[in-house]
Motif scaffolding. Structure first.
Motif, PDB file in Angstrom:
ATOM      1  N   ALA A  62       0.831  -1.206   0.000  1.00 26.77           N
ATOM      2  CA  ALA A  62       0.000   0.000   0.000  1.00 26.77           C
ATOM      3  C   ALA A  62       0.864   1.253   0.000  1.00 26.77           C
ATOM      4  N   ALA A  63       1.918   1.249   0.818  1.00 27.96           N
ATOM      5  CA  ALA A  63       2.816   2.404   0.860  1.00 27.96           C
ATOM      6  C   ALA A  63       3.463   2.643  -0.498  1.00 27.96           C
ATOM      7  N   LEU A  64       3.912   1.584  -1.142  1.00 25.01           N
ATOM      8  CA  LEU A  64       4.527   1.718  -2.468  1.00 25.01           C
ATOM      9  C   LEU A  64       3.523   2.236  -3.497  1.00 25.01           C
ATOM     10  N   HIS A  65       2.283   1.749  -3.428  1.00 22.59           N
ATOM     11  CA  HIS A  65       1.248   2.225  -4.349  1.00 22.59           C
ATOM     12  C   HIS A  65       0.985   3.714  -4.140  1.00 22.59           C
ATOM     13  N   MET A 212      -5.247   9.768   0.211  1.00 19.26           N
ATOM     14  CA  MET A 212      -5.508   8.627  -0.666  1.00 19.26           C
ATOM     15  C   MET A 212      -5.539   7.296   0.075  1.00 19.26           C
ATOM     16  N   ARG A 213      -4.954   7.237   1.279  1.00 22.31           N
ATOM     17  CA  ARG A 213      -4.953   5.961   2.004  1.00 22.31           C
ATOM     18  C   ARG A 213      -6.346   5.584   2.505  1.00 22.31           C
ATOM     19  N   LEU A 214      -7.268   6.556   2.563  1.00 23.96           N
ATOM     20  CA  LEU A 214      -8.613   6.259   3.062  1.00 23.96           C
ATOM     21  C   LEU A 214      -9.657   6.918   2.166  1.00 23.96           C
ATOM     22  N   HIS A 215      -9.854   6.301   0.984  1.00 25.80           N
ATOM     23  CA  HIS A 215     -10.969   6.644   0.088  1.00 25.80           C
ATOM     24  C   HIS A 215     -10.913   8.049  -0.495  1.00 25.80           C
ATOM     25  N   GLY A 216      -9.784   8.743  -0.380  1.00 32.02           N
ATOM     26  CA  GLY A 216      -9.724  10.108  -0.890  1.00 32.02           C
ATOM     27  C   GLY A 216     -10.467  11.106  -0.028  1.00 32.02           C
ATOM     28  N   ILE A 217     -10.693  10.744   1.246  1.00 30.10           N
ATOM     29  CA  ILE A 217     -11.409  11.620   2.173  1.00 30.10           C
ATOM     30  C   ILE A 217     -10.444  12.659   2.742  1.00 30.10           C
ATOM     31  N   ASN A 218     -10.906  13.892   2.837  1.00 26.86           N
ATOM     32  CA  ASN A 218     -10.017  15.018   3.133  1.00 26.86           C
ATOM     33  C   ASN A 218      -9.907  15.348   4.620  1.00 26.86           C
ATOM     34  N   ARG A 219     -10.151  14.376   5.502  1.00 25.19           N
ATOM     35  CA  ARG A 219     -10.012  14.644   6.933  1.00 25.19           C
ATOM     36  C   ARG A 219      -9.791  13.338   7.678  1.00 25.19           C
ATOM     37  N   PRO A 230     -20.586  17.557  17.158  1.00 24.21           N
ATOM     38  CA  PRO A 230     -21.027  17.150  15.821  1.00 24.21           C
ATOM     39  C   PRO A 230     -19.930  17.406  14.789  1.00 24.21           C
ATOM     40  N   SER A 231     -19.534  16.369  14.079  1.00 26.09           N
ATOM     41  CA  SER A 231     -18.419  16.533  13.129  1.00 26.09           C
ATOM     42  C   SER A 231     -18.537  15.542  11.981  1.00 26.09           C
ATOM     43  N   TRP A 232     -19.743  15.387  11.457  1.00 31.33           N
ATOM     44  CA  TRP A 232     -19.983  14.352  10.455  1.00 31.33           C
ATOM     45  C   TRP A 232     -19.518  14.750   9.055  1.00 31.33           C
ATOM     46  N   GLU A 233     -19.360  16.047   8.813  1.00 31.22           N
ATOM     47  CA  GLU A 233     -19.119  16.524   7.454  1.00 31.22           C
ATOM     48  C   GLU A 233     -17.713  16.155   6.973  1.00 31.22           C
ATOM     49  N   TYR A 234     -17.613  15.661   5.733  1.00 24.16           N
ATOM     50  CA  TYR A 234     -16.325  15.405   5.088  1.00 24.16           C
ATOM     51  C   TYR A 234     -16.526  15.466   3.586  1.00 24.16           C
ATOM     52  N   ASP A 235     -15.447  15.480   2.848  1.00 26.54           N
ATOM     53  CA  ASP A 235     -15.508  15.527   1.394  1.00 26.54           C
ATOM     54  C   ASP A 235     -14.589  14.450   0.815  1.00 26.54           C
ATOM     55  N   VAL A 236     -14.941  13.929  -0.338  1.00 26.92           N
ATOM     56  CA  VAL A 236     -14.093  13.013  -1.102  1.00 26.92           C
ATOM     57  C   VAL A 236     -13.494  13.805  -2.248  1.00 26.92           C
ATOM     58  N   VAL A 237     -12.189  13.948  -2.225  1.00 23.30           N
ATOM     59  CA  VAL A 237     -11.528  14.817  -3.201  1.00 23.30           C
ATOM     60  C   VAL A 237     -10.846  14.042  -4.321  1.00 23.30           C
ATOM     61  N   ASP A 238     -10.777  12.714  -4.194  1.00 19.04           N
ATOM     62  CA  ASP A 238     -10.218  11.871  -5.253  1.00 19.04           C
ATOM     63  C   ASP A 238     -10.689  10.439  -4.999  1.00 19.04           C
ATOM     64  N   ALA A 239     -10.521   9.595  -6.008  1.00 25.03           N
ATOM     65  CA  ALA A 239     -10.883   8.182  -5.867  1.00 25.03           C
ATOM     66  C   ALA A 239      -9.728   7.455  -5.192  1.00 25.03           C
ATOM     67  N   GLY A 240      -9.790   7.378  -3.869  1.00 25.44           N
ATOM     68  CA  GLY A 240      -8.683   6.835  -3.101  1.00 25.44           C
ATOM     69  C   GLY A 240      -8.788   5.341  -2.863  1.00 25.44           C
ATOM     70  N   PHE A 241      -8.096   4.878  -1.820  1.00 25.70           N
ATOM     71  CA  PHE A 241      -7.968   3.447  -1.552  1.00 25.70           C
ATOM     72  C   PHE A 241      -8.325   3.159  -0.093  1.00 25.70           C
ATOM     73  N   LYS A 242      -8.400   1.882   0.253  1.00 29.59           N
ATOM     74  CA  LYS A 242      -8.676   1.482   1.641  1.00 29.59           C
ATOM     75  C   LYS A 242      -7.393   0.903   2.233  1.00 29.59           C
ATOM     76  N   TYR A 243      -6.496   1.780   2.634  1.00 27.95           N
ATOM     77  CA  TYR A 243      -5.154   1.384   3.036  1.00 27.95           C
ATOM     78  C   TYR A 243      -4.809   1.758   4.473  1.00 27.95           C
ATOM     79  N   ASN A 244      -5.772   2.199   5.268  1.00 29.54           N
ATOM     80  CA  ASN A 244      -5.454   2.676   6.613  1.00 29.54           C
ATOM     81  C   ASN A 244      -5.017   1.544   7.531  1.00 29.54           C
ATOM     82  N   LEU A 245      -4.188   1.893   8.522  1.00 25.24           N
ATOM     83  CA  LEU A 245      -3.745   0.963   9.558  1.00 25.24           C
ATOM     84  C   LEU A 245      -4.665   1.097  10.765  1.00 25.24           C
ATOM     85  N   THR A 246      -5.007  -0.014  11.398  1.00 22.74           N
ATOM     86  CA  THR A 246      -5.868   0.030  12.577  1.00 22.74           C
ATOM     87  C   THR A 246      -5.079   0.385  13.827  1.00 22.74           C
TER      88      THR A 246
END
Length: 389
Positions: A62-65, A212-219, A230-246
């Protein structure tokens, strides 16, 4: 033999109280995926190697990608890659439609050398990217390789899956190139089970990778679920990936990181034992090590059965297994793999050193806290196999 038959696996992970404490913190928090432990792991890892930014992900692949994406490698681009590496080094290039240009490596180090790179640049002057692999825990000659790349407008990604904590000229790998990618897979020098890290000093590369590591989400998305406001608002700024570490994986990593130098010293002791006790066997070529042993991470100890060996590599592995000793092979070179061989019409004679290595390479066990009895047993078995008693 001096010892009765033992059972020695190829790789073994040490998990202690530090890892358990961090894991319990996560379990008690009520939130198991990416959050504060991951952020803490990133900060401590970046601080350890002396990088500005670290982005934790679920694998080195994932890091290399993310690195390939962040550098803007696209269809039609070409990327220098060693044939003697794991497939992920090349596959991430194919993810974006670019093409790997495979290079041979130095015998007994499995590294791309400045000489190999210079020859490649003359042969392929249109290549503008290099993924350099630090093999087995030893750094490639970055000083000269970076100089060659700068002169030829080639951007570098470092595949440091084997190289933590590795130094080159007194500085940790992760301080040199644009982007360095590490692995925390189950058998690596430190582990999170599955996991990886992208490090960089470039803020724009870091910001792109983090998005990009989490769906292209900007936060930082975990705030949606853990914040008391309340903090539900977010934006998708690109077609990212599901690469986050737990956070559960990061918790293990935090405990492992605290022991990283202890683990490295333990592996060095094992390497020193192998050099001392196997050097008398003329049908085995031991790995060449440049610089200080203390700069080497000792992820692998790969030996090569040379042309004097009375048996094949596969027979040697079988005999070691019969005696209860696990081994591995690093690697079957990519020019031997069906996909790359057929797609790029690769021939064995293009890679003489990798071929010579491939015919005889075997990795011996090298992990922290192996006992003297275990090491002596391994040495005794190898000597007996080759008739040195």
């Amino acid at each position: 033999m001096k010892n009765s038959k033992l059972k020695i696996q190829y790789a073994k992970v040490f998990i202690g109280e530090r890892e358990r404490k961090h894991i319990n913190d996560v379990l008690d928090s009520g939130w198991l995926t990416t959050a504060k432990k991951t952020l803490q792991f990133e900060e401590k890892f970046a601080d350890y190697i002396g990088a500005k930014y670290a982005c934790a992900v679920n694998s080195c692949t994932a890091a290399l990608h993310l690195a390939v994406d962040a550098l803007g490698i696209r269809p039609g681009d070409k990327v220098f890659i060693p044939s003697m590496t794991f497939t992920s080094t090349a596959e991430v290039v194919r993810y974006v439609g670019a093409d790997p240009v495979f290079l041979d490596t130095e015998y007994r180090t499995n590294l791309i050398t400045p000489e190999i790179l210079e020859d490649a640049v003359k042969k392929y002057p249109d290549v503008r990217f290099l993924i350099i692999v630090h093999y087995g825990g030893q750094a490639a000659d970055l000083t000269n390789i970076i100089d060659i790349c700068n002169k030829n407008n080639i951007k570098i990604i470092e595949d440091a899956a084997h190289a933590f904590p590795t130094k080159h000229n007194g500085r940790y790998i992760g301080q040199f190139g644009l982007i360095t990618c590490f692995s925390f897979y189950a058998n690596k020098t430190i582990t999170t089970g599955e996991g990886g890290m992208l490090v960089t000093d470039d803020e724009s590369i870091y910001n792109r990778s983090k998005i990009m590591r989490l769906h292209g989400i900007n936060r930082d998305i975990w705030d949606r679920f853990t914040s008391d406001k309340p903090s539900w608002e977010y934006d998708v700024v690109d077609a990212g990936f599901k690469y986050n570490l737990t956070d559960l994986a990061a918790a293990i990593g935090l405990g492992q990181l605290e022991n990283a130098e202890l683990f490295r010293k333990e592996r060095q002791k094992i390497a020193e034992f192998y050099y001392k006790n196997l050097s008398d066997i003329d049908c085995i070529d031991l790995p060449i090590t440049y610089g200080s042993f203390e700069d080497h991470a000792w992820h692998l100890f790969p030996i090569i059965l040379n042309e004097n060996a009375p048996i094949s590599r596969n027979k040697f592995i079988e005999l070691m297994s019969d005696n209860g000793i696990g081994t591995s092979v690093h690697y079957k070179p990519l020019h031997q793999m069906t996909y790359y061989k057929e797609k790029y019409n690769l021939k064995p004679d293009q890679f003489p050193n990798a071929e010579k290595t491939w015919r005889g390479n075997v990795s011996l066990p090298i992990y922290p806290f192996m006992t003297e009895d275990e090491l002596e047993y391994i040495s005794d078995v190898i000597h007996e196999i080759f008739g040195y008693f």
